[in-house]
Motif scaffolding. Structure first.
Motif, PDB file in Angstrom:
ATOM      1  N   GLN A 569      26.165 -46.649   6.730  1.00  0.00           N
ATOM      2  CA  GLN A 569      26.783 -45.809   5.706  1.00  0.00           C
ATOM      3  C   GLN A 569      25.954 -44.584   5.336  1.00  0.00           C
ATOM      4  OE1 GLN A 569      27.014 -48.775   2.576  1.00  0.00           O
ATOM      5  NE2 GLN A 569      25.325 -47.840   1.460  1.00  0.00           N
ATOM      6  N   ASP A 570      24.690 -44.536   5.694  1.00  0.00           N
ATOM      7  CA  ASP A 570      23.814 -43.465   5.247  1.00  0.00           C
ATOM      8  C   ASP A 570      24.093 -42.150   5.974  1.00  0.00           C
ATOM      9  OD1 ASP A 570      22.496 -45.413   3.725  1.00  0.00           O
ATOM     10  OD2 ASP A 570      21.126 -45.878   5.375  1.00  0.00           O
ATOM     11  N   PHE A 571      24.160 -41.060   5.212  1.00  0.00           N
ATOM     12  CA  PHE A 571      24.224 -39.736   5.834  1.00  0.00           C
ATOM     13  C   PHE A 571      22.982 -39.545   6.717  1.00  0.00           C
ATOM     14  CE2 PHE A 571      26.771 -38.073   1.946  1.00  0.00           C
ATOM     15  CZ  PHE A 571      27.942 -38.572   2.494  1.00  0.00           C
ATOM     16  N   LYS A 572      23.179 -38.938   7.910  1.00  0.00           N
ATOM     17  CA  LYS A 572      22.094 -38.857   8.891  1.00  0.00           C
ATOM     18  C   LYS A 572      21.538 -37.447   9.084  1.00  0.00           C
ATOM     19  CE  LYS A 572      22.815 -43.227  10.122  1.00  0.00           C
ATOM     20  NZ  LYS A 572      24.068 -43.515   9.420  1.00  0.00           N
ATOM     21  N   HIS A 573      22.423 -36.441   9.089  1.00  0.00           N
ATOM     22  CA  HIS A 573      21.978 -35.105   9.501  1.00  0.00           C
ATOM     23  C   HIS A 573      22.567 -34.037   8.589  1.00  0.00           C
ATOM     24  CE1 HIS A 573      20.448 -36.905  13.153  1.00  0.00           C
ATOM     25  NE2 HIS A 573      21.631 -37.408  13.419  1.00  0.00           N
ATOM     26  N   SER A 574      21.706 -33.155   8.125  1.00  0.00           N
ATOM     27  CA  SER A 574      22.170 -31.990   7.392  1.00  0.00           C
ATOM     28  C   SER A 574      23.074 -31.161   8.294  1.00  0.00           C
ATOM     29  CB  SER A 574      20.966 -31.154   6.946  1.00  0.00           C
ATOM     30  OG  SER A 574      21.389 -29.952   6.368  1.00  0.00           O
ATOM     31  N   GLY A 575      24.189 -30.691   7.736  1.00  0.00           N
ATOM     32  CA  GLY A 575      25.139 -29.903   8.500  1.00  0.00           C
ATOM     33  C   GLY A 575      26.332 -30.683   8.992  1.00  0.00           C
ATOM     34  N   ASP A 576      26.253 -32.021   8.987  1.00  0.00           N
ATOM     35  CA  ASP A 576      27.417 -32.819   9.376  1.00  0.00           C
ATOM     36  C   ASP A 576      28.551 -32.582   8.383  1.00  0.00           C
ATOM     37  OD1 ASP A 576      26.043 -33.878  11.479  1.00  0.00           O
ATOM     38  OD2 ASP A 576      25.902 -35.922  10.702  1.00  0.00           O
ATOM     39  N   THR A 577      29.780 -32.604   8.908  1.00  0.00           N
ATOM     40  CA  THR A 577      30.962 -32.462   8.059  1.00  0.00           C
ATOM     41  C   THR A 577      31.379 -33.831   7.525  1.00  0.00           C
ATOM     42  OG1 THR A 577      31.721 -30.523   9.255  1.00  0.00           O
ATOM     43  CG2 THR A 577      33.372 -31.728   7.980  1.00  0.00           C
ATOM     44  N   ILE A 578      31.706 -33.860   6.244  1.00  0.00           N
ATOM     45  CA  ILE A 578      32.127 -35.109   5.597  1.00  0.00           C
ATOM     46  C   ILE A 578      33.651 -35.125   5.525  1.00  0.00           C
ATOM     47  CG2 ILE A 578      32.000 -36.508   3.503  1.00  0.00           C
ATOM     48  CD1 ILE A 578      29.353 -34.989   2.873  1.00  0.00           C
ATOM     49  N   PHE A 579      34.244 -36.177   6.056  1.00  0.00           N
ATOM     50  CA  PHE A 579      35.691 -36.360   6.012  1.00  0.00           C
ATOM     51  C   PHE A 579      36.024 -37.554   5.131  1.00  0.00           C
ATOM     52  CE2 PHE A 579      35.372 -33.838   9.825  1.00  0.00           C
ATOM     53  CZ  PHE A 579      36.564 -33.122   9.880  1.00  0.00           C
ATOM     54  N   LEU A 580      37.103 -37.403   4.370  1.00  0.00           N
ATOM     55  CA  LEU A 580      37.672 -38.504   3.612  1.00  0.00           C
ATOM     56  C   LEU A 580      38.882 -39.027   4.373  1.00  0.00           C
ATOM     57  CD1 LEU A 580      38.064 -40.316   1.090  1.00  0.00           C
ATOM     58  CD2 LEU A 580      39.327 -38.406   0.048  1.00  0.00           C
ATOM     59  N   VAL A 581      38.826 -40.278   4.797  1.00  0.00           N
ATOM     60  CA  VAL A 581      39.951 -40.914   5.486  1.00  0.00           C
ATOM     61  C   VAL A 581      40.782 -41.642   4.443  1.00  0.00           C
ATOM     62  CG1 VAL A 581      40.649 -42.613   7.206  1.00  0.00           C
ATOM     63  CG2 VAL A 581      38.647 -41.167   7.620  1.00  0.00           C
ATOM     64  N   GLY A 582      42.056 -41.309   4.348  1.00  0.00           N
ATOM     65  CA  GLY A 582      42.940 -41.947   3.387  1.00  0.00           C
ATOM     66  C   GLY A 582      43.195 -41.085   2.168  1.00  0.00           C
TER      67      GLY A 582
END
Length: 731
Positions: A569-582
């Motif tokens: 569950q942990d965020f890994k990399h700066s710059g990754d895009t966060i998506f909300l599913v649902g």
């Protein structure tokens, strides 16, 4: 203990003290054609208890789907078995130890762990992981803090000593559990399918061997104790609580597994002496195979003097197994167990008569049809009534009102149910055997399988608040949230075990809750193709007439086909895009924010749709398998804002979020949702795969700050400071 005559038992209705009704006692007379004696009455009382016979729940349990292409063993044995390919199978089961934990929390929890381990290795499997599911009253109560501390110590003390990692679990707090905590333990094992065992005693003349610890007076009437409501007097009954010895259990486990692997020709059947002790293990082994049994109780190893047959048969002393041994293999068994400094004593033989006969001091002290004990228990179809609170429930969703969304998020993160459990699970050895890839703290634990690329994901889940407001939908959600945990870890859900923790089935409203919950669970299991392969029913979870929330625990295991697919569950990399599913809706009844702001939960539970659930799970599965996802987290208690904060905490990365929702909806507990992070190079591919099921809501940033801009307010959360507060609550 003084034995009473059969006539006295009837005249004074002493059977009622053991949980038998007058109608049940009369039925026993009909089956025997005479009055049962003291020992026989005790045998029936234990074997016909809810804990052993499921006499109040059996009609409901038949709803569950229990078969499937991968299922090698469903309910009815020590544990269920699912094929995972390459000649291997996963074996798992959960058990409840609620009443013992309420009375003697350290030993209640410890022996709950010990018992479920024996269920696993009785199937021929090597136990590889332990999990738990716990419920307590509010932490501001000193007795709750005592129960919590001792329960955690008992779980860790047993698992750590035996050398099996405790890798996952769940913990929640509510007043409903103040006098009747919930302690459910789950064990997962790995089996070479050629070594699969059954708890059966076949072949007239084959031998019945008692192996392990000696029998004492601890735990007598334990199954009966677990099948009765609490009151202030019963809660003081510590004689029904067993005492565990994990070091002996380790010897017993190793010896049994060596016997199964090295001398398979010697083992006809094997079973744990669990609830109801020697009577349940022996009678069940014979009845399942269609044979009878003769036992010599004088041969039973005893650690206390003067034990009468009733005590020997109903004691639930721990670390004991019963093995049906091929008659020509006696010397092999005795020699092997002697090498482990364990007793292996022949106490009986299998017979073709289908009678269950016990001898003591040369006299026949019990003689009953073996099926009468196991198969002829009454089955009750209890009346149901919709609880008044459901009839009067406000159909409108609660709407939280506040002025500072950031402060609300901070407070939610410090609610005991949401706060970090690290202070507790760090007392467990989570890495023993060095196969733990994902330890406690993510959505699911992950154990690698040596010799290949596969791994097992595992979790326990459930939310009694939801079932309190709608038992059918709450039952569906319990299964689906467990599946979301498995999916978020990179796994494919395989099946479930359960512990059904409910109030008295003799109360129509409580039985309604049980009936509706099992209906909902069954529907979800069918929708997700996750059969029920094992489980446990724990009813009469009441104290002085007040029941706990209806609380089914779902234990689920999933298969990860390649170690590279393991996701946390942990965020890994700066710059990754966060998506909300649902999609998110104003779903607040039964939520953590409703409880925090009002002190209670109320209203009609929000809507839930299994089709949407399945679609969203499949999307996340496909995205992980396609290598598009760096992190995944299912959204549960506390909603989106809490899920985002939890994902920030692992590596103390931040997030910049923009979402067109009212600020209050950040704390809605709409189901079927995940947050996933996708690297920039794969955003287009993920967007195409997801279609309308997911939306981009922001990016991971290097600064340890969670910034959430909504339609009505903005949150700025200091990730490092909030993490410290989140971790300190249970410390």
């Amino acid at each position: 203990m003084i034995e009473q005559t059969a006539a006295t038992i009837k005249a004074q209705e002493l059977y009622a003290n053991w949980g038998l009704t007058t109608a049940e006692y009369q039925r026993i007379q009909e089956l025997l054609g005479r009055l049962p004696n003291f020992t026989e009455t005790g045998l029936f009382a234990a074997m016909w208890s809810e804990h052993c016979a499921y006499k109040n729940s059996k009609p409901l349990l038949k709803q569950f789907p229990t078969s499937g292409q991968r299922i090698l063993q469903g309910p009815g044995e020590g544990a269920g078995i699912i094929d995972i390919g390459d000649g291997q199978a996963v074996v798992f089961k959960a058990e409840s130890h609620n009443h013992p934990t309420a009375v003697e929390p350290y030993q209640g929890a410890a022996t709950g762990v010990g018992g479920i381990i024996r269920d696993i290795f009785s199937m021929g499997a090597q136990p590889v992981a332990l999990l738990d599911s716990l419920r307590f009253g509010e932490l501001d109560d000193p007795h709750t803090r005592f129960l919590l501390k001792e329960t955690i110590a008992g779980i860790g003390g047993y698992g750590n000593c035996i050398g099996i990692p405790t890798v996952g679990g769940e913990l929640a707090f509510d007043d409903a559990y103040a006098a009747n905590p919930v302690m459910n333990a789950m064990c997962v094992g790995v089996l070479d399918t050629a070594m699969q065992q059954k708890g059966q005693a076949t072949g007239a003349g084959n031998l019945i061997y008692y192996v392990g610890a000696k029998t004492g007076r601890d735990g007598i009437q334990g199954a009966i104790f677990a099948s009765a409501e609490f009151n202030d007097q019963v809660e003081a009954d510590r004689s029904a609580v067993q005492v565990g010895d994990p070091f002996m259990e380790k010897q017993l486990m190793d010896a049994c597994l060596e016997l199964i692997r090295e001398h398979p020709e010697a083992v006809v059947g094997i079973q744990d002496m669990g609830a109801a002790g020697l009577v349940s293990s022996s009678a069940e082994m014979g009845a399942k195979a269609g044979y009878g049994m003769v036992l010599d109780l004088d041969a039973v190893p005893q650690r206390e003097a003067g034990m009468i047959p009733y005590e020997l048969m109903l004691s639930e002393s721990q670390e004991r197994m019963l093995i049906c041994v091929a008659k020509e293999q006696a010397a092999v068994v005795e020699q092997l167990f002697a090498g482990y400094d364990l007793a292996a004593v022949k106490i009986g033989t299998v017979t073709a008569t289908k009678q269950y006969q016990l001898f003591a001091h040369g006299q026949l002290v019990a003689d009953v049809p073996i099926t009468a004990l196991v198969d002829d228990a009454p089955v009750y179809h209890r009346p149901q009534a919709v609880p008044q609170r459901l009839l009067a429930a406000d159909p409108q969703q609660y709407r939280p009102e506040f002025t500072d969304a950031g402060r609300v998020l901070q407070r939610l993160l410090q609610q005991p149910t949401i706060a970090s459990k690290q202070a507790l699970y760090r007392t467990y050895d989570t890495q023993v055997k060095t196969n733990t890839v994902v330890a406690p703290g993510s959505d699911a634990a992950v154990i690698r399988l040596r010799g290949g690329r596969k791994a097992l994901a595992m979790t326990t889940d459930g939310n009694g608040r939801y079932l309190y407001l709608n038992p059918e939908i709450g039952g569906q959600i319990a299964v689906c949230e467990a599946a979301r945990n498995i999916v978020a870890s990179g796994g494919t859900p395989l099946g479930i075990t359960d512990c059904l923790n409910f109030g008295s089935p003799e109360e129509p409203e409580s039985f309604y809750e049980l009936a509706q919950a099992t209906k909902g669970m069954s529907a979800a299991c069918r929708a997700l193709a996750t059969p029920v392969i094992s489980g446990n029913v724990s009813l009469y979870n009441e104290s002085n007439g007040q029941a706990i929330y209806p609380t089914p625990m779902v234990g689920m295991v999933g298969l990860i086909n390649d170690l590279d697919l393991i996701t946390t569950q942990d965020f890994k990399h700066s710059g990754d895009t966060i998506f909300l599913v649902g999609a998110t809706h104003a779903d607040f009844n039964g939520s953590e924010i409703q409880k925090m702001l009002t002190g209670t939960i109320s209203g009609a539970l929000f809507d839930f749709d299994l089709t949407t659930e399945l679609a969203n799970q499949q999307l996340v599965q496909q995205a992980i398998q396609a290598g598009l996802v760096n992190s995944a987290h299912d959204l549960a208690e506390g909603g989106l804002a809490v899920g985002l904060a939890e994902s920030c905490f692992g590596h103390e990365l931040g997030a910049q979020i923009t979402i067109d929702l009212p600020a209050s909806w950040l704390f809605a507990e709409t189901q079927s949702r995940f947050i996933v992070t996708v690297p920039a190079a794969k955003v287009a591919e993920f967007t195409k795969l997801a279609g309308a099921l997911a939306q981009s809501i922001g990016k991971v940033i290097a600064a340890p700050e969670l910034i959430i801009a909504t339609a009505t307010a903005q949150i700025n959360l200091d990730v490092s400071a909030s993490k410290q507060q989140w971790e300190a609550v249970l410390a």
